[in-house]
Motif scaffolding. Structure first.
Motif, short mmCIF file in Angstrom:
data_model
loop_
_atom_site.label_atom_id
_atom_site.label_comp_id
_atom_site.label_asym_id
_atom_site.label_seq_id
_atom_site.Cartn_x
_atom_site.Cartn_y
_atom_site.Cartn_z
N SER A 247 0.83 -1.21 0.00
CA SER A 247 0.00 0.00 0.00
C SER A 247 0.87 1.25 0.00
N ALA A 248 2.01 1.22 0.71
CA ALA A 248 2.93 2.35 0.68
C ALA A 248 3.55 2.52 -0.70
N LEU A 249 3.88 1.41 -1.34
CA LEU A 249 4.40 1.47 -2.71
C LEU A 249 3.34 2.08 -3.63
N ARG A 250 2.12 1.60 -3.52
CA ARG A 250 1.04 2.09 -4.38
C ARG A 250 0.88 3.61 -4.25
N ALA A 251 0.85 4.08 -3.01
CA ALA A 251 0.67 5.51 -2.79
C ALA A 251 1.82 6.31 -3.39
N ASN A 252 3.04 5.80 -3.26
CA ASN A 252 4.20 6.50 -3.81
C ASN A 252 4.15 6.55 -5.33
N LEU A 253 3.92 5.42 -5.97
CA LEU A 253 3.88 5.38 -7.43
C LEU A 253 2.77 6.28 -7.97
#
Length: 370
Positions: A247-253
């Motif tokens: 979820s942190a990756l998704r938000a960053n991308l």
């Protein structure tokens, strides 16, 4: 990838792209690659790779599974047998013959470079900033040219490896005791990019390690924008056990894609297929507690395969088709080849082949279709 060290200063970004956006769902990620830099050493150690019981060179197995890129590491003067320009050229020929494009990963160091260390090559020591920039430009130009001359041209190039805190320390080190030194770093980075352009490299990536850290990613790429650094692709390392949840990756991308209007590539990722250990050196991951999404994706062969399916879904959902793809880091780095001479392998449970060289279910992640 390398053993992680904390940065001395906090890290709380970039224009255009050379990977044309198009619909993801019908084709899968446009970039589906692996870093295979240890391949020659593995083969010298007698390792054999099999898919469905059939032995083939690893790049051919991956290409047959749908992979379309290979990432190749280059060090300037490593220990004997480790990744040099010549070994990368050898693997580049093989990649081209297998139908794979090449991402060239220049470390600009004699051996490992990562966020905590970017040592200047011994042969380049003593140069001032201007001279070093000239050296970097020529070195980059010559490396890209060497691939083109042998008929395996580079499709994409990284100018530096995980350069979150700079490159070519100390001259290109950003965080120092007297403050931040972005102009010096940018001078060297621009020189490398110029060398890549001189040799006709079609796409330039700038690669950091902040896959799950939106604040850190913004801080870095905002400063590059302020320094006028022109490049094409944002590259991020994303290892859940170091960089946080999906979820942190998704938000960053999702944020980076709209903030900088660039394609995003996960230049490095991996996930455990077991929590066991294949040699005497401790592994990066040895406990379920290290996996932020471990309840959904346990450290098993099926959990690893499910992780990559979710990763594909995260990339597919990036706005404007900017989630271009991913590279699995060293899927064939089996026990028997160490970080450096005499050492073990802390990555042997993060591969996509088991310790006997048999393909794991996660190879399905490289398929072209949805």
């Amino acid at each position: 990838m390398r053993r992680r060290t904390l940065l001395a200063a906090p890290l709380v970004a970039a224009f255009g792209t050379m990977i044309a956006p198009r619909a993801f769902a019908a084709t899968g990620p446009r970039v589906r690659g692996t870093d295979l830099s240890f391949t020659l050493q593995e083969e010298s150690a007698g390792k054999v790779y099999r898919d469905g019981g059939v032995a083939r060179p690893i790049e051919q197995i991956l290409a047959a599974r749908g992979s379309n890129y290979v990432r190749l590491r280059v060090w300037t003067a490593p220990p004997s047998g480790y990744s040099t320009l010549q070994t990368a050229l050898t693997l580049g020929r093989r990649a081209q013959q297998a139908g794979l494009r090449i991402l060239l990963d220049l470390h600009y160091s004699d051996f490992w470079a990562d966020p905590g260390k970017q040592p200047i090559p011994a042969a380049w020591s003593g140069q001032n900033l201007s001279t070093l920039a000239t050296t970097v430009r020529g070195y980059t130009r010559d490396a890209v040219t060497a691939f083109a001359r042998q008929g395996s041209p580079v499709s994409m190039i990284q100018v530096g490896n995980e350069i979150t805190s700079g490159m070519l320390f100390p001259l290109g080190q950003i965080y120092r005791s007297d403050g931040e030194h972005w102009p010096e770093f940018a001078t060297l980075l621009k020189a490398g990019i110029a060398g890549a352009r001189d040799a006709g490299a079609p796409s330039v990536m700038v690669h950091i390690d902040r896959g799950g850290d939106n604040g850190g990613s913004r801080y870095f790429y905002d400063h590059l924008q302020a320094q006028g650094v022109q490049f094409d692709v944002i590259g991020l390392s994303y290892y859940p056990f170091w960089h946080g949840s999906l979820s942190a990756l998704r938000a960053n991308l999702n944020d980076l894609s709209t903030r900088y209007n660039k394609d995003l590539v996960l230049a490095e990722t991996s996930y455990p297929w077991t929590l066991g250990n294949g040699d005497s050196l401790g592994n990066f991951v040895n406990s379920a507690s290290q996996l932020p999404d471990g309840s959904r994706f346990p450290g098993t062969t099926t959990g690893q395969a499910a992780y990559f399916e979710e990763l594909r879904a995260v990339l597919a959902a990036v706005p404007n088709g900017r989630g271009a793809g991913f590279f699995d880091w060293e899927p064939g780095w089996l026990p028997g080849v160490g970080w450096s001479p005499g050492e073990g392998n802390p990555n042997d449970n993060l591969t996509m082949f088991d310790w006997s060289g048999n393909a794991l279910p996660s190879l399905r992640a490289f398929r072209a279709g949805s």
